[in-house]
Design a protein around this motif. Structure first.
Motif, PDB file in Angstrom:
ATOM      1  N   ALA A   1       0.841  -1.383  -0.100  1.00 50.58           N
ATOM      2  CA  ALA A   1      -0.112   0.100  -0.028  1.00 50.58           C
ATOM      3  C   ALA A   1       0.833   1.343  -0.047  1.00 50.58           C
ATOM      4  O   ALA A   1       0.643   2.113  -0.721  1.00 50.58           O
ATOM      5  N   HIS A   2       1.929   1.307   0.862  1.00 49.27           N
ATOM      6  CA  HIS A   2       2.696   2.310   0.952  1.00 49.27           C
ATOM      7  C   HIS A   2       4.171   2.021   0.753  1.00 49.27           C
ATOM      8  O   HIS A   2       4.829   0.781   0.984  1.00 49.27           O
ATOM      9  N   PRO A   3       4.822   3.155   0.523  1.00 50.82           N
ATOM     10  CA  PRO A   3       6.607   2.859   0.632  1.00 50.82           C
ATOM     11  C   PRO A   3       7.047   2.208   1.973  1.00 50.82           C
ATOM     12  O   PRO A   3       6.233   2.852   3.018  1.00 50.82           O
ATOM     13  N   ASP A   4       7.579   1.276   2.112  1.00 53.92           N
ATOM     14  CA  ASP A   4       8.144   0.705   3.485  1.00 53.92           C
ATOM     15  C   ASP A   4       7.084  -0.571   3.661  1.00 53.92           C
ATOM     16  O   ASP A   4       7.661  -1.516   4.570  1.00 53.92           O
ATOM     17  N   ASP A   5       6.058  -0.722   3.266  1.00 50.94           N
ATOM     18  CA  ASP A   5       5.042  -2.037   3.498  1.00 50.94           C
ATOM     19  C   ASP A   5       5.710  -3.128   3.111  1.00 50.94           C
ATOM     20  O   ASP A   5       5.855  -4.179   3.734  1.00 50.94           O
ATOM     21  N   VAL A   6       6.321  -3.305   1.953  1.00 54.99           N
ATOM     22  CA  VAL A   6       6.870  -4.530   1.140  1.00 54.99           C
ATOM     23  C   VAL A   6       8.097  -4.875   2.202  1.00 54.99           C
ATOM     24  O   VAL A   6       8.344  -6.221   2.391  1.00 54.99           O
TER      25      VAL A   6
ATOM     26  N   ASP B   1      -5.927   1.333   3.621  1.00 53.79           N
ATOM     27  CA  ASP B   1      -5.094   1.142   2.444  1.00 53.79           C
ATOM     28  C   ASP B   1      -4.625  -0.057   2.230  1.00 53.79           C
ATOM     29  O   ASP B   1      -4.243  -0.725   1.450  1.00 53.79           O
ATOM     30  N   HIS B   2      -4.207  -0.736   3.400  1.00 54.98           N
ATOM     31  CA  HIS B   2      -3.737  -2.117   3.431  1.00 54.98           C
ATOM     32  C   HIS B   2      -4.674  -3.314   3.137  1.00 54.98           C
ATOM     33  O   HIS B   2      -4.301  -4.083   2.496  1.00 54.98           O
ATOM     34  N   ARG B   3      -5.959  -3.004   3.545  1.00 55.56           N
ATOM     35  CA  ARG B   3      -7.095  -3.970   3.121  1.00 55.56           C
ATOM     36  C   ARG B   3      -7.121  -3.557   1.644  1.00 55.56           C
ATOM     37  O   ARG B   3      -7.087  -4.534   0.588  1.00 55.56           O
TER      38      ARG B   3
HETATM   39 ZN   LIG Z   1       1.487   0.878   5.153  1.00 53.58          ZN
END
Ligand SMILES: [Zn+2]
Length: 255
Positions: A31-36, A145-147
């Motif tokens: 969803a966001h930069p850093d989630d991966v 956003d994660h969902r």
């Molecule tokens: Zn995130």
């Protein structure tokens, strides 16, 4: 089919499989930069070291990733793209693939048909053997956003694999072999990331704009403490499998 079909075990136990064969290519959707990097940085570093091409897709611009109410959010979004590319370089090394951004406004991601089509197009273009993403069925998950990013990964695969979806793409359909969902509600697969925790931490450290808000680290001592929390967490996840460090997932292998 009856809901009490005896063919499907209902028990929710510890992970039952360890280590997929190293794929030729992987696409991680966050969803966001850093989630991966949080979700699967260790396994991506491990696969890259074995020759797998590692692609990233980040759905939002990360423009709300700050506690500073006066922040210039346009500048922050630009900075976060640079940080994401650096994190991808640190994880992938010689096998770093593409880093794509959907550019949706942070906090406003939806798994609508148009966005699903964009994700499916990227899957058809990059043709990853394995896709990794957020588990959209994680109970009590608050961040929308994660969902949404989790549903986009799942729905994007279905659209990419079936030739009659989004024919306007003008691309061949593509069916990945497997999907790994991180922060899983019911994890059933572990990846041994022993030896790759440092690479995960190095990639997380590329996200300097997030040190305060996400990692709760504004000085070297707090950053070291953050890194120790990650090491402890991966160690705890590995212990049931006699692994020094693991990342765990829900594995969906029949796509
Ligand atoms: Zn995130």
């Amino acid at each position: 089919m009856a809901s009490n079909d005896p063919g499907q075990p209902l028990t929710v136990g510890p992970p039952t499989t360890i280590d997929l064969p190293v794929p030729a290519s992987a696409l991680a959707i966050g969803a966001h930069p850093d989630d991966v990097e949080f979700g699967c940085g260790g396994v991506l570093a491990k696969w890259a070291a074995a020759g797998c091409t590692i692609h990233h897709l980040v759905c939002t611009d990360g423009s709300k990733g700050t506690w500073d109410p006066d922040a210039d959010v346009t500048a922050l979004a630009g900075r976060r793209q640079i940080e994401q590319r650096e994190a991808a370089r640190r994880l992938g090394g010689d096998h770093a693939g593409e880093v794509r951004f959907l550019g949706r406004v942070d906090g406003e991601l939806t798994a609508d048909l148009a966005t699903r089509g964009e994700v499916a197009r990227i899957i058809r273009e990059l043709r990853p053997q394995v896709v990794l993403g957020h588990d959209p069925w994680k109970r009590y998950r608050l961040h929308p956003d994660h969902r949404a990013a989790g549903f986009l990964a799942c729905d994007g695969i279905v659209a990419a694999r079936d030739p009659h979806f989004f024919r306007d793409h003008g691309l061949g359909h593509h069916r990945p072999d497997s999907l790994l969902l991180w922060e899983a509600d019911e994890p059933d697969h572990a990846e041994d990331v022993t030896g790759f925790v440092d690479a995960k931490l190095a990639a997380l450290a590329a996200h300097e704009s997030q040190f305060e808000s996400t990692m709760k680290a504004v000085d070297d001592q707090q950053l070291t403490a953050f890194e120790q929390r990650i090491r402890n967490r991966l160690g705890d996840l590995g212990r049931p499998f006699d692994l020094d460090a693991a990342e765990v997932f829900k594995l969906i292998a029949d796509l």
